[in-house]
Enzyme design. Structure first.
Site, PDB file in Angstrom:
ATOM      1  N   TYR A  14      66.935  11.843  25.038  1.00  0.00           N
ATOM      2  CA  TYR A  14      66.998  13.178  25.643  1.00  0.00           C
ATOM      3  C   TYR A  14      68.432  13.528  26.036  1.00  0.00           C
ATOM      4  O   TYR A  14      68.913  14.641  25.755  1.00  0.00           O
ATOM      5  CB  TYR A  14      66.083  13.217  26.871  1.00  0.00           C
TER       6      TYR A  14
ATOM      7  N   ASN B 269      64.294  27.655  24.276  1.00  0.00           N
ATOM      8  CA  ASN B 269      63.818  27.087  25.541  1.00  0.00           C
ATOM      9  C   ASN B 269      62.963  25.833  25.373  1.00  0.00           C
ATOM     10  O   ASN B 269      62.953  24.967  26.242  1.00  0.00           O
ATOM     11  CB  ASN B 269      63.014  28.161  26.287  1.00  0.00           C
TER      12      ASN B 269
ATOM     13  N   THR C 156      57.377  21.720  36.600  1.00  0.00           N
ATOM     14  CA  THR C 156      56.846  21.971  35.264  1.00  0.00           C
ATOM     15  C   THR C 156      56.047  20.780  34.745  1.00  0.00           C
ATOM     16  O   THR C 156      56.017  19.713  35.363  1.00  0.00           O
ATOM     17  CB  THR C 156      57.994  22.235  34.269  1.00  0.00           C
TER      18      THR C 156
ATOM     19  N   ILE D 189      61.442  33.867  22.276  1.00  0.00           N
ATOM     20  CA  ILE D 189      61.409  32.778  23.262  1.00  0.00           C
ATOM     21  C   ILE D 189      60.577  31.616  22.734  1.00  0.00           C
ATOM     22  O   ILE D 189      59.367  31.768  22.505  1.00  0.00           O
ATOM     23  CB  ILE D 189      60.821  33.258  24.606  1.00  0.00           C
TER      24      ILE D 189
END
Length: 252
Positions: A154, A87, A191, A6
């Protein structure tokens, strides 16, 4: 033994994925700049293999060195299954084209697109030699399919990641292996990335007020809820290789 690798596992959804995989008795390899002590402790309590690697995903040479070392370490243990969660991601630069700085542009493309390509390439290669099944999960974004002012880099990187996922799936199907690759769009979560978005300027990001509103009106999804939906999909074996999933498809 099953292993989960991860990236960006120190916080946010990466942390939530790591904790859930350990609860499922799956060994975890964490890759991020800093180590999450809670993950290490959880692995210790469950008597599971766990190892942390520090890696700057904006540097190709470091990616190659670190992930070749990870591959060597894991494949020595003769795993029957590897889950690869690409991720880690960065939102910056948030700025209109013509006002962008070169360094954050390059870092964004490196972390969001080039790193997942390089990492997936390594593990599909090593997995084929070892006879290990690899399931790659690329964390994408709704920004991959929607133009957002101030997010040109992005949006472009995530659109590229979607196409990489779909193209790789075609190649895997042709080779008739058990390997899979999917993309997963987690929606808006509470987040650090959302904090970065809210700290941008209205001149650079036209939708700033909307994202401030998400936080103020508690519209941000908890990372644990999103991570659990993704892990459920991955572990139940129903994921269709090449498909781009959205969290709303799994929670409804």
């Amino acid at each position: 033994m099953k292993y989960a690798i991860i990236t960006g596992a120190s916080r946010g959804m990466g942390e939530a994925i790591a904790k859930r995989m350990l609860e499922e008795q799956i060994a975890v390899v964490s890759v991020s700049r800093t180590e999450n002590e809670e993950i290490r402790q959880l692995a210790l309590e469950n008597g599971l293999f766990y190892k942390h690697y520090s890696c700057n995903l904006s540097l190709e040479k470091e990616i190659q060195e670190v992930f070749m070392e990870i591959a060597h370490c894991i494949y020595q243990k003769k795993p029957n299954q590897i889950y690869l969660f690409n991720n880690a991601g960065v939102i910056e630069p948030i700025e209109t084209v013509g006002n962008l700085d070169q360094t954050p542009i390059i870092r964004n493309i490196q972390v969001n697109l080039i790193a997942p390509i390089l990492i997936t390439n390594i593990f599909l290669n090593k997995g084929s030699l070892a006879g290990t099944t690899v399931h790659a999960i690329n964390i994408t974004s709704g920004a991959a399919t929607r133009s957002i002012e101030g997010w040109s880099v992005y949006c472009s990187a995530k659109a590229g990641l979607n196409m990489f996922t779909q193209t790789t799936a075609l190649e895997l199907a042709e080779m008739k292996t058990n390997n899979k690759i999917i993309a997963f769009s987690p929606g808006i979560m509470d987040t650090k990335m959302q904090e970065t978005i809210r700290s941008s300027s209205k001149g650079a990001f036209k939708e700033l007020e909307k994202f401030i509103d998400y936080k103020e009106k508690s519209k941000l999804q908890k990372t644990e809820v999103v991570a659990n939906a993704l892990v459920d999909l991955v572990l139940n074996g129903s994921a269709e290789s090449g498909k781009i999933y959205h969290v709303s498809d799994l929670l409804n």
